[in-house]
Write a protein that holds these residues in place. Structure first.
Motif, mmCIF file in Angstrom:
data_model
loop_
_atom_site.group_PDB
_atom_site.id
_atom_site.type_symbol
_atom_site.label_atom_id
_atom_site.label_comp_id
_atom_site.label_asym_id
_atom_site.label_seq_id
_atom_site.Cartn_x
_atom_site.Cartn_y
_atom_site.Cartn_z
ATOM 1 N N ALA A 155 18.791 32.305 4.069
ATOM 2 C CA ALA A 155 19.137 33.293 5.094
ATOM 3 C C ALA A 155 20.350 32.833 5.891
ATOM 4 C CB ALA A 155 17.952 33.528 6.021
ATOM 5 N N HIS A 156 20.392 31.538 6.208
ATOM 6 C CA HIS A 156 21.543 31.011 6.937
ATOM 7 C C HIS A 156 22.801 31.076 6.074
ATOM 8 C CE1 HIS A 156 23.928 28.602 9.632
ATOM 9 N NE2 HIS A 156 24.139 27.707 8.698
ATOM 10 N N ALA A 157 22.659 30.745 4.794
ATOM 11 C CA ALA A 157 23.814 30.767 3.900
ATOM 12 C C ALA A 157 24.361 32.180 3.717
ATOM 13 C CB ALA A 157 23.424 30.173 2.542
ATOM 14 N N LEU A 158 23.470 33.144 3.662
ATOM 15 C CA LEU A 158 23.907 34.532 3.565
ATOM 16 C C LEU A 158 24.731 34.928 4.784
ATOM 17 C CD1 LEU A 158 20.670 36.192 2.171
ATOM 18 C CD2 LEU A 158 22.922 36.443 1.145
ATOM 19 N N ALA A 159 24.247 34.521 5.957
ATOM 20 C CA ALA A 159 24.909 34.921 7.189
ATOM 21 C C ALA A 159 26.263 34.251 7.357
ATOM 22 C CB ALA A 159 24.025 34.614 8.387
ATOM 23 N N THR A 160 26.388 33.005 6.914
ATOM 24 C CA THR A 160 27.630 32.275 7.119
ATOM 25 C C THR A 160 28.617 32.449 5.972
ATOM 26 O OG1 THR A 160 26.695 30.300 6.083
ATOM 27 C CG2 THR A 160 26.481 30.500 8.474
ATOM 28 N N GLY A 161 28.187 33.089 4.887
ATOM 29 C CA GLY A 161 29.073 33.271 3.751
ATOM 30 C C GLY A 161 29.058 32.101 2.785
ATOM 31 N N ASP A 162 28.237 31.083 3.073
ATOM 32 C CA ASP A 162 28.154 29.901 2.219
ATOM 33 C C ASP A 162 27.722 30.267 0.804
ATOM 34 O OD1 ASP A 162 28.192 27.279 1.471
ATOM 35 O OD2 ASP A 162 26.346 26.713 2.494
ATOM 36 N N ILE A 163 26.911 31.299 0.701
ATOM 37 C CA ILE A 163 26.377 31.678 -0.611
ATOM 38 C C ILE A 163 27.453 32.235 -1.536
ATOM 39 C CG2 ILE A 163 25.760 34.062 -0.024
ATOM 40 C CD1 ILE A 163 23.160 33.621 -1.533
ATOM 41 N N GLN A 164 28.520 32.762 -0.967
ATOM 42 C CA GLN A 164 29.548 33.395 -1.783
ATOM 43 C C GLN A 164 30.202 32.402 -2.733
ATOM 44 O OE1 GLN A 164 32.677 35.236 0.480
ATOM 45 N NE2 GLN A 164 33.006 36.794 -1.058
ATOM 46 N N THR A 179 18.652 38.849 13.226
ATOM 47 C CA THR A 179 18.081 39.802 14.176
ATOM 48 C C THR A 179 17.470 39.054 15.352
ATOM 49 O OG1 THR A 179 17.603 41.374 12.412
ATOM 50 C CG2 THR A 179 16.428 41.668 14.486
ATOM 51 N N GLY A 180 17.846 39.478 16.546
ATOM 52 C CA GLY A 180 17.308 38.879 17.761
ATOM 53 C C GLY A 180 16.905 39.951 18.739
ATOM 54 N N VAL A 181 17.296 39.785 19.976
ATOM 55 C CA VAL A 181 16.964 40.720 21.048
ATOM 56 C C VAL A 181 18.255 41.228 21.667
ATOM 57 C CG1 VAL A 181 15.834 40.951 23.293
ATOM 58 C CG2 VAL A 181 14.807 39.506 21.525
ATOM 59 N N ALA A 182 18.342 42.533 21.869
ATOM 60 C CA ALA A 182 19.531 43.113 22.493
ATOM 61 C C ALA A 182 19.637 42.620 23.932
ATOM 62 C CB ALA A 182 19.453 44.637 22.448
ATOM 63 N N GLY A 183 20.717 41.886 24.227
ATOM 64 C CA GLY A 183 20.913 41.373 25.580
ATOM 65 C C GLY A 183 21.788 42.270 26.422
ATOM 66 N N GLN A 380 16.643 32.991 16.781
ATOM 67 C CA GLN A 380 16.023 31.684 16.576
ATOM 68 C C GLN A 380 16.291 31.082 15.204
ATOM 69 O OE1 GLN A 380 11.898 32.154 17.651
ATOM 70 N NE2 GLN A 380 12.392 32.819 19.720
ATOM 71 N N GLU A 381 16.647 31.904 14.224
ATOM 72 C CA GLU A 381 16.910 31.377 12.886
ATOM 73 C C GLU A 381 18.359 30.914 12.728
ATOM 74 O OE1 GLU A 381 14.596 30.962 10.679
ATOM 75 O OE2 GLU A 381 13.049 31.898 11.889
ATOM 76 N N LEU A 382 19.208 31.222 13.694
ATOM 77 C CA LEU A 382 20.632 30.918 13.567
ATOM 78 C C LEU A 382 20.892 29.433 13.796
ATOM 79 C CD1 LEU A 382 23.589 31.900 13.334
ATOM 80 C CD2 LEU A 382 23.545 32.235 15.799
ATOM 81 N N LYS A 383 21.652 28.826 12.898
ATOM 82 C CA LYS A 383 22.122 27.460 13.076
ATOM 83 C C LYS A 383 23.596 27.546 13.464
ATOM 84 C CE LYS A 383 18.851 25.623 9.702
ATOM 85 N NZ LYS A 383 18.676 24.951 8.400
ATOM 86 N N VAL A 384 23.881 27.161 14.692
ATOM 87 C CA VAL A 384 25.212 27.440 15.237
ATOM 88 C C VAL A 384 26.278 26.469 14.748
ATOM 89 C CG1 VAL A 384 24.200 28.421 17.321
ATOM 90 C CG2 VAL A 384 24.871 26.031 17.309
ATOM 91 N N ALA A 385 25.886 25.295 14.250
ATOM 92 C CA ALA A 385 26.852 24.224 14.009
ATOM 93 C C ALA A 385 28.007 24.642 13.106
ATOM 94 C CB ALA A 385 26.151 23.010 13.420
ATOM 95 N N ARG A 386 27.728 25.519 12.128
ATOM 96 C CA ARG A 386 28.791 25.886 11.191
ATOM 97 C C ARG A 386 29.366 27.264 11.462
ATOM 98 N NH1 ARG A 386 25.878 23.140 6.122
ATOM 99 N NH2 ARG A 386 26.331 21.018 6.702
ATOM 100 N N ASN A 641 10.601 37.976 21.344
ATOM 101 C CA ASN A 641 10.351 37.145 20.168
ATOM 102 C C ASN A 641 11.013 37.802 18.967
ATOM 103 O OD1 ASN A 641 9.341 35.839 17.914
ATOM 104 N ND2 ASN A 641 7.294 35.572 18.769
ATOM 105 N N ALA A 642 12.075 37.177 18.467
ATOM 106 C CA ALA A 642 12.840 37.786 17.384
ATOM 107 C C ALA A 642 12.007 37.996 16.122
ATOM 108 C CB ALA A 642 14.052 36.906 17.056
ATOM 109 N N ARG A 643 10.953 37.190 15.941
ATOM 110 C CA ARG A 643 10.145 37.312 14.726
ATOM 111 C C ARG A 643 9.364 38.625 14.674
ATOM 112 N NH1 ARG A 643 9.998 32.572 11.937
ATOM 113 N NH2 ARG A 643 10.530 30.679 13.071
ATOM 114 N N VAL A 644 9.037 39.174 15.843
ATOM 115 C CA VAL A 644 8.270 40.422 15.867
ATOM 116 C C VAL A 644 9.040 41.549 16.545
ATOM 117 C CG1 VAL A 644 6.018 39.284 15.755
ATOM 118 C CG2 VAL A 644 7.074 39.696 17.983
#
Length: 756
Positions: A155-164, A179-183, A380-386, A641-644
């Protein structure tokens, strides 16, 4: 098996990219399960099929070439069923499909498990063996656990384009979202700039080294600083530590000067990484080695390495120059963005905010709404480092962030952003008009606010009053409770600027996801705990001071209304009213007849209030539904809670029937009822709410023009018809689809005729 699983998980988490993670998975699982083949197939969202992306056991030339749809082969069968498939004689299964390029004809046993992330199939993890046998329950459980671990990585690779980078055919697999919460509402598109807390190695973002030699010099200066710090610590503690324990500090000094740590960090810098990320990767490499050791003592030394890494990083950050340039369209990305970090970005360059932690009630989300900057919280699933430097789409309307979007997706969001701007321009002419239906029904539109910065935008929006003034915000940004006079000055400014329009001030509503730093409330389940009116009734000194401040602030204006939050029963109302009348008598004696007794209302936020609505209505002057909390409690869904988050639906039939019961009960007692929250600011929901009989809608400032347009373009009779229709529905998504389609067909969904 548990040790093996832990080791594989550590190795996968430490992988630098998806390709490395997949290689680790297939090799490690094959060895751990003692099978002949382990393979990973991933879903191509563009072509809606599965592609072999990694294998240990099949022919490598098949990777990236073998593709099959969900209705093809055993792998497609696993993805289609969304559950494990365990076969001892796979070639005899009717769904078996042979691919000559794989060389799999030798394998009879087959076990495949789906890789699922947030209800979506991302791929299939497969093991095969030559001998005919059925894999046992322990092996199936092990593979399911591995697929769950792999799901987050993919899921992280899809979001960052790493999978391409893994694809050989060039098809675009990018454009997935978190998907998170609309701020804060709106669409923002720009370049990610990662902000990270001090001395947190895992939060360090990837950045290229602009000057390799300068980065190496900065690293060595940080090393010397860390050495000096540890020597000082050793000196301070030497009188109270036995000699054998002082050896620990000597060991730290040795590690700081070791060729492996220094050399590896320098190597990462020379490979193009800036010093903090190079240090992060070097420490991570060392930690992986230690954590993989069998000896418990040596394994615990991994914690020492992490501590050393944090100390070096702290010194690196001290020498880090303050950022003086920002991308034209900056998307601020971080684990938990602070208000001070937000304030560093020039407002004209801030295009959006993405935060791993936080909620729609977070201070930074509130500031984002005041600034009109789209924000998404709780990813919560986002890894920001990359994420650094990536193009990002912030969808503050849906609570989504898309990293490295595909060209098609980017073009669609650019269109939405343009339409939003056109929409706001097209609605400015409604500012001074009433929200009145073509058949003459006037539905007042109020705003929700809590910041003085919101007052001018609120007035400019054409709102007819403040339906919810959140008094807790001034409490949250101080280091102590504000005294009566401080509160009076603040409330007076709000009341004065809106006079003679009504201002509904909610008494202090903290607890749950709104904590005061100087009044901590630690509970296992804060949303069902000590919060809202429960706290202030337990502390009448806080309640009385606040009510007195409100009353004194209203002197000569007469537009104050008081709202009581989190009411669950009539006893709370009775006790609150006694305190309010006591405060009024005290202020009246001090200030004189210029103070008018305000109207008092209760918030309907919990199910018990719905069932006691008539008893509550008899005690107060008005009622106000808090749609966010009422939906949360009715559906048992934590909206932060982004999971639900996908289950949070204000148009759920249970919510709509509860709202009708509230309106009917309030009107039966001759009391008006309003509604505040996200639901009131949704044009589709607003039409339903008017049809249900609500007397006032209160919403965020940006929503006022569009809701006003919708109200002015539909008759009250038509809205009542729609409300009756949707009350017969048994599915919330169907409600939105039905009303949205009807409004769009009648040209009422969008004032510019744009697509919904």
């Amino acid at each position: 098996m548990l040790k093996t699983l832990r080791r594989i998980v550590q190795d996968v988490n430490a992988a630098r990219n998806l390709g490395e993670a997949l290689s680790i998975i297939v090799a490690s699982v094959k060895a751990a399960m003692d099978t002949h083949v382990c393979s990973v197939y991933l879903v191509d969202p563009e072509h809606k099929d599965l592609r072999l992306m990694a294998t240990d056991g099949l022919r490598q030339e098949a990777v990236g070439v073998v593709r099959l749809t969900f209705d093809q082969g055993l792998v497609g069968y696993v993805a289609q069923r969304e559950e494990p498939v365990n076969l001892e004689d796979a070639p005899t299964h009717p769904r078996y499909l042979y691919f000559p390029e794989t060389g799999e004809e030798r394998y009879n046993s087959f076990l495949g498990v789906p890789i699922i992330h947030q209800r979506r199939v991302l791929g299939v993890l497969v093991v095969q063996q030559q001998e005919r046998r059925r894999f046992d329950g322990g092996e199936v459980a092990f593979l399911i656990t591995m697929s769950a671990q792999l799901a987050g990585v993919i899921a992280h690779a899809l979001a960052t384009g790493d999978i391409q980078e893994l694809g050989r055919t060039g098809s675009s697999l990018t454009g997935n979202w978190y998907t998170g919460v609309a701020g804060a509402p709106g669409v923002g598109i720009g370049t990610a700039v990662v902000v990270y807390p001090p001395a947190d190695l895992e939060a360090v973002p990837d950045r290229a080294a602009e000057d390799v030699e300068m980065e190496i010099q900065a690293f060595h200066q940080a090393l010397e600083g860390a050495k000096a710090e540890i020597r000082q610590l050793s000196k301070q503690l030497s009188p109270s530590l036995p000699p054998e324990d002082q050896v620990l500090f000597d060991a730290f000094i040795q590690i700081l000067g070791s060729d492996t740590l220094v050399g590896k960090t320098e190597a990462y810098i020379r490979a193009g990484s800036w010093a903090p990320a190079a240090l992060r990767d070097a420490i991570r490499d060392h930690v992986r080695v230690f954590e993989g050791l069998e000896d418990e003592y040596l394994r615990e030394r991994a914690a020492d390495l992490k501590d050393i890494g944090r100390r070096i990083l702290a010194h690196l950050q001290e020498s880090e120059p303050r950022r003086d340039s920002w991308p034209q369209d900056t998307i601020l990305v971080g684990e938990e963005i602070s208000a001070s970090e937000l304030a560093e970005v020039p407002p004209e360059r801030l295009a959006g905010i993405v935060s791993v932690h936080g909620s729609s009630s977070s201070h930074v989300a509130i500031l984002a709404r005041a600034l009109g900057v789209p924000a998404v919280m709780g990813l919560q699933e986002l890894k920001v480092a990359r994420s650094e430097g990536l193009q990002v789409v912030v969808d503050g309307n849906q609570g989504r962030a898309i990293l490295a979007p595909s060209a098609t997706l980017l073009e669609e969001y650019q269109r939405l952003a343009r339409e939003e701007k056109e929409l706001q321009v097209g609605l400015t002419g409604l500012r001074h008009l009433l929200a009145q239906t073509p058949d003459g029904h006037h539905l007042p539109l109020f705003v929700n606010t809590g910041l003085l910065a919101d007052i001018t935008p609120s007035l400019n929006s054409g709102a007819e009053g403040i339906g919810l003034y959140r008094t807790e915000i001034p409490f949250m940004i101080r280091e102590r409770f504000p005294d009566e006079d401080e509160q009076r000055v603040l409330y007076r400014e709000v009341l004065e600027r809106f006079a003679p329009r009504p201002v509904v001030m909610r008494t202090l509503d903290v607890g749950g996801d709104k904590a005061l730093p100087y009044f901590p409330v630690v509970e296992d389940n804060p949303f069902l705990g000590w919060r809202g009116i429960r706290i202030t009734l337990d502390h009448p000194e806080i309640f009385l001071v606040q009510v007195r401040a409100m009353l004194r602030a209203s002197s000569g204006l007469g537009n104050l209304q008081i709202l009581l939050p989190m009411i669950s029963g009539v006893d709370e109302v009775d006790e609150s009213l006694q305190l309010i009348h006591r405060a009024y008598a005290e202020v009246l004696e001090e200030e004189g007849p210029s103070i008018a007794m305000p109207r008092v209302g209760v918030m309907v936020e919990v199910p018990s209030a719905v069932y006691q609505i008539r008893a509550l209505a008899r005690r107060v002057d008005f009622l106000s539904v808090g749609s966010n909390d009422l939906t949360q409690y009715l559906l048992a869904v934590d909206r932060n809670n982004a999971r639900v988050a996908g289950l949070f639906n204000t148009l759920h039939p249970g919510v709509l029937h509860a709202l009708k019961q509230v309106v009917d009960g309030a009107h039966a007692e001759g009391k008006p009822v309003s509604i505040c929250g996200e639901m009131a600011g949704d044009p589709v929901a607003a039409v339903i709410l008017m049809g249900l009989g609500f007397d006032t809608l209160s919403m965020g400032v940006p929503s006022v023009p569009l809701v006003k347009w919708a109200i002015r373009n539909i008759t009250l009779d038509r809205a009542r018809e729609l409300a009756l229709e949707v009350l017969e529905f048994d599915n919330g998504k169907a409600v939105r689809a039905h009303v949205g389609a009807l409004l769009e067909a009648e040209g009422l969904l969008n004032p510019l005729g744009l697509k919904s």
